[in-house]
Design an enzyme around this catalytic site. Structure first.
Site, PDB file in Angstrom:
ATOM      1  N   ASN A  10       0.830  -1.209   0.000  1.00 57.01           N
ATOM      2  CA  ASN A  10       0.000   0.000   0.000  1.00 57.01           C
ATOM      3  C   ASN A  10       0.868   1.264   0.000  1.00 57.01           C
ATOM      4  O   ASN A  10       1.971   1.286   0.545  1.00 57.01           O
ATOM      5  CB  ASN A  10      -1.033   0.005   1.126  1.00 57.01           C
ATOM      6  CG  ASN A  10      -0.479  -0.273   2.506  1.00 57.01           C
ATOM      7  OD1 ASN A  10       0.551  -0.905   2.663  1.00 57.01           O
ATOM      8  ND2 ASN A  10      -1.174   0.210   3.519  1.00 57.01           N
ATOM      9  N   CYS A  54     -10.490  -4.753  -0.323  1.00 55.20           N
ATOM     10  CA  CYS A  54     -11.596  -3.791  -0.209  1.00 55.20           C
ATOM     11  C   CYS A  54     -12.428  -3.833  -1.492  1.00 55.20           C
ATOM     12  O   CYS A  54     -12.048  -4.455  -2.484  1.00 55.20           O
ATOM     13  CB  CYS A  54     -11.044  -2.391   0.042  1.00 55.20           C
ATOM     14  SG  CYS A  54     -10.358  -1.609  -1.428  1.00 55.20           S
ATOM     15  N   GLU A 114      -3.092  -4.414  -3.288  1.00 61.44           N
ATOM     16  CA  GLU A 114      -3.558  -5.233  -4.417  1.00 61.44           C
ATOM     17  C   GLU A 114      -3.569  -4.407  -5.706  1.00 61.44           C
ATOM     18  O   GLU A 114      -3.177  -4.877  -6.779  1.00 61.44           O
ATOM     19  CB  GLU A 114      -4.986  -5.748  -4.159  1.00 61.44           C
ATOM     20  CG  GLU A 114      -5.139  -6.601  -2.916  1.00 61.44           C
ATOM     21  CD  GLU A 114      -5.502  -5.792  -1.674  1.00 61.44           C
ATOM     22  OE1 GLU A 114      -4.918  -4.715  -1.460  1.00 61.44           O
ATOM     23  OE2 GLU A 114      -6.363  -6.259  -0.915  1.00 61.44           O
TER      24      GLU A 114
HETATM   25  N1  THU Z   1      -5.397  -1.640   2.434  1.00 61.91           N
HETATM   26  C1  THU Z   1      -4.817  -2.387   1.460  1.00 61.91           C
HETATM   27  O1  THU Z   1      -3.704  -2.108   1.009  1.00 61.91           O
HETATM   28  N2  THU Z   1      -5.498  -3.468   0.994  1.00 61.91           N
HETATM   29  C2  THU Z   1      -6.684  -3.893   1.481  1.00 61.91           C
HETATM   30  O2  THU Z   1      -7.217  -4.875   1.012  1.00 61.91           O
HETATM   31  C3  THU Z   1      -7.335  -3.170   2.575  1.00 61.91           C
HETATM   32  C4  THU Z   1      -6.687  -1.897   3.004  1.00 61.91           C
HETATM   33  C5  THU Z   1      -4.656  -0.480   2.943  1.00 61.91           C
HETATM   34  C6  THU Z   1      -5.244   0.872   2.625  1.00 61.91           C
HETATM   35  C7  THU Z   1      -4.639   1.735   3.711  1.00 61.91           C
HETATM   36  O3  THU Z   1      -3.344   2.149   3.308  1.00 61.91           O
HETATM   37  C8  THU Z   1      -4.496   0.784   4.889  1.00 61.91           C
HETATM   38  O4  THU Z   1      -4.605  -0.528   4.360  1.00 61.91           O
HETATM   39  C9  THU Z   1      -5.537   0.981   5.979  1.00 61.91           C
HETATM   40  O5  THU Z   1      -6.820   0.900   5.468  1.00 61.91           O
END
Ligand code: THU
Length: 153
Positions: free
Chosen positions: A56, A108, A69
């Site tokens: 992320n 998400c 993702e």
């Molecule tokens: N996040 C992801 O990278 N993938 C997911 O499937 C859910 C959430 C990240 C987004 C944000 O940077 C952090 O997790 C907290 O929500």
């Protein structure tokens, strides 16, 4: 129609699945997540056995943050490799409580639509391996099962 729930211990995975979830766990260390301190890693497995990871990438505006993702899929596309993806594993380390994130690190809604686009590019479904917060178990499903009736596809 309800899907069967598949949950396995790491020891029950195939060697290639285990290598994939280990790579996703390692990818959490590349996260840029100074705001949530929730470090997510996602690793793609290609038909030839090679891998491609993302993590992320947050933004001070919060809402512009990119999930692991999406980073993995978009960068694989930029490298011309998206059509050969067969699986994705997702792992996380960090401060968000399991009560907030759920037991398994599930993509998400936006990432599910991004995965649906990848399925469309590949022409086949993509296995999705979601690690548990404690890193001991994996819940398996597929991109199509995660987003029935995906918009436009
Ligand atoms: N996040 C992801 O990278 N993938 C997911 O499937 C859910 C959430 C990240 C987004 C944000 O940077 C952090 O997790 C907290 O929500």
């Amino acid at each position: 129609m309800s899907e069967a729930v598949i949950i396995q211990l790491l020891a029950e995975l195939t060697p290639s699945q285990r290598a994939l979830v280990e790579a996703a766990t390692a990818a959490t260390r590349s996260a840029y997540a100074p705001y949530s301190r929730f470090h997510v890693g996602a690793t793609l497995l290609f038909a030839d056995g090679s891998q491609h990871s993302g993590a992320n990438f947050e933004n001070v505006s919060y809402g512009l943050s990119l999930c692991a993702e999406t980073v993995a899929i978009a960068s694989a596309s930029a490298a011309g490799r998206l059509k050969d993806v067969v699986a994705i594993a997702i792992a996380a380390e960090g401060e968000l409580a399991a009560a907030v994130t759920g037991e398994f690190i599930a993509p998400c809604g936006r990432c599910r639509q991004v995965l649906a686009e990848a399925v469309s590019v590949c022409g086949h479904d993509i296995a999705v391996l979601m690690l548990s917060r404690d890193g001991l178990r994996v819940r398996s499903t597929t991109a199509r099962a995660l987003l029935p009736l995906a918009f436009g596809l």
